[in-house]
Design a protein around this motif. Sequence first.
Motif, short mmCIF file in Angstrom:
data_model
loop_
_atom_site.label_atom_id
_atom_site.label_comp_id
_atom_site.label_asym_id
_atom_site.label_seq_id
_atom_site.Cartn_x
_atom_site.Cartn_y
_atom_site.Cartn_z
N GLY A 30 0.85 -1.19 0.00
CA GLY A 30 0.00 0.00 0.00
C GLY A 30 0.88 1.23 0.00
O GLY A 30 2.10 1.16 0.06
N VAL A 31 0.25 2.40 -0.07
CA VAL A 31 1.00 3.66 -0.09
C VAL A 31 1.51 3.97 1.31
O VAL A 31 0.93 3.57 2.32
CB VAL A 31 0.15 4.83 -0.61
N ALA A 32 2.62 4.70 1.37
CA ALA A 32 3.15 5.18 2.65
C ALA A 32 2.26 6.32 3.14
O ALA A 32 1.97 7.26 2.39
CB ALA A 32 4.57 5.67 2.47
N VAL A 33 1.77 6.21 4.35
CA VAL A 33 0.85 7.19 4.90
C VAL A 33 1.20 7.48 6.36
O VAL A 33 1.97 6.75 6.99
CB VAL A 33 -0.62 6.70 4.84
N HIS A 77 -3.66 7.00 9.06
CA HIS A 77 -4.25 6.54 7.80
C HIS A 77 -3.81 5.13 7.45
O HIS A 77 -3.99 4.68 6.31
CB HIS A 77 -3.88 7.48 6.65
N ALA A 78 -3.27 4.41 8.42
CA ALA A 78 -2.74 3.07 8.17
C ALA A 78 -3.80 2.10 7.64
O ALA A 78 -3.50 1.24 6.81
CB ALA A 78 -2.10 2.50 9.44
N ARG A 132 -6.18 2.61 5.55
CA ARG A 132 -6.31 2.78 4.09
C ARG A 132 -5.16 2.07 3.37
O ARG A 132 -5.36 1.36 2.40
CB ARG A 132 -6.33 4.26 3.73
N SER A 133 -3.95 2.23 3.89
CA SER A 133 -2.79 1.59 3.28
C SER A 133 -2.89 0.07 3.37
O SER A 133 -2.53 -0.64 2.42
CB SER A 133 -1.50 2.07 3.95
N GLN A 162 -5.29 -1.11 0.70
CA GLN A 162 -4.63 -1.07 -0.60
C GLN A 162 -3.68 -2.25 -0.75
O GLN A 162 -3.63 -2.90 -1.80
CB GLN A 162 -3.87 0.24 -0.77
N GLU A 169 2.46 -2.84 -6.36
CA GLU A 169 2.47 -1.71 -5.43
C GLU A 169 1.33 -0.78 -5.82
O GLU A 169 1.21 -0.37 -6.98
CB GLU A 169 3.79 -0.95 -5.50
N TYR A 170 0.51 -0.45 -4.84
CA TYR A 170 -0.58 0.50 -5.06
C TYR A 170 0.00 1.90 -4.95
O TYR A 170 0.72 2.21 -4.01
CB TYR A 170 -1.68 0.30 -4.02
N ASP A 172 -0.99 5.97 -5.02
CA ASP A 172 -2.05 6.98 -5.01
C ASP A 172 -2.03 7.79 -6.29
O ASP A 172 -0.97 8.16 -6.78
CB ASP A 172 -1.89 7.94 -3.82
#
Length: 142
Positions: free
Chosen positions: A6-9, A13-14, A16-17, A20, A36-37, A39
């Motif tokens: 997932g994206v680094a957040v 917001h973990a 959401r990651s 993903q 790799e997702y 954003d």
Amino acid sequence: MPLGVGVAVAPWHAARSMQQAGVALETSRRLGTPIEYVDGASHEFLIRAAPADYLESFADATLAPIESARGGAALLLTLHTWLVERRSVDATADRLNVHRHTVRNRLQRIAQLTGHDIEAIDAQTELWLALKARGFRDHHLD
């Protein structure tokens, strides 16, 4: 080995990651390659996740009226540039080194050929995904 990222957040917001990463992991299992997702690049994710024969059929069905028209290559390039330039006729004309009326005429022709209101987000999304499936990338504009 399947791998989904997932994206680094920020920590808050973990969740959401993690969602993903879960979607990316399922796709990775199916494709046999790490996914790799990213954003803002969901279209790239969809392109990588969809079967190649589906993408080809989708792009053919979506872009065929434009590709088979007289000047189809210029129409596709204009459409792609217009979408990349955030639907700015002036920026598209500058990028392509043509008059803004030429851009407007080409966009009008694309709308006629496809039967879509290309100002509508659904039509733009469909056309954008078809162009991406066909291999159009931002570097085509350089």
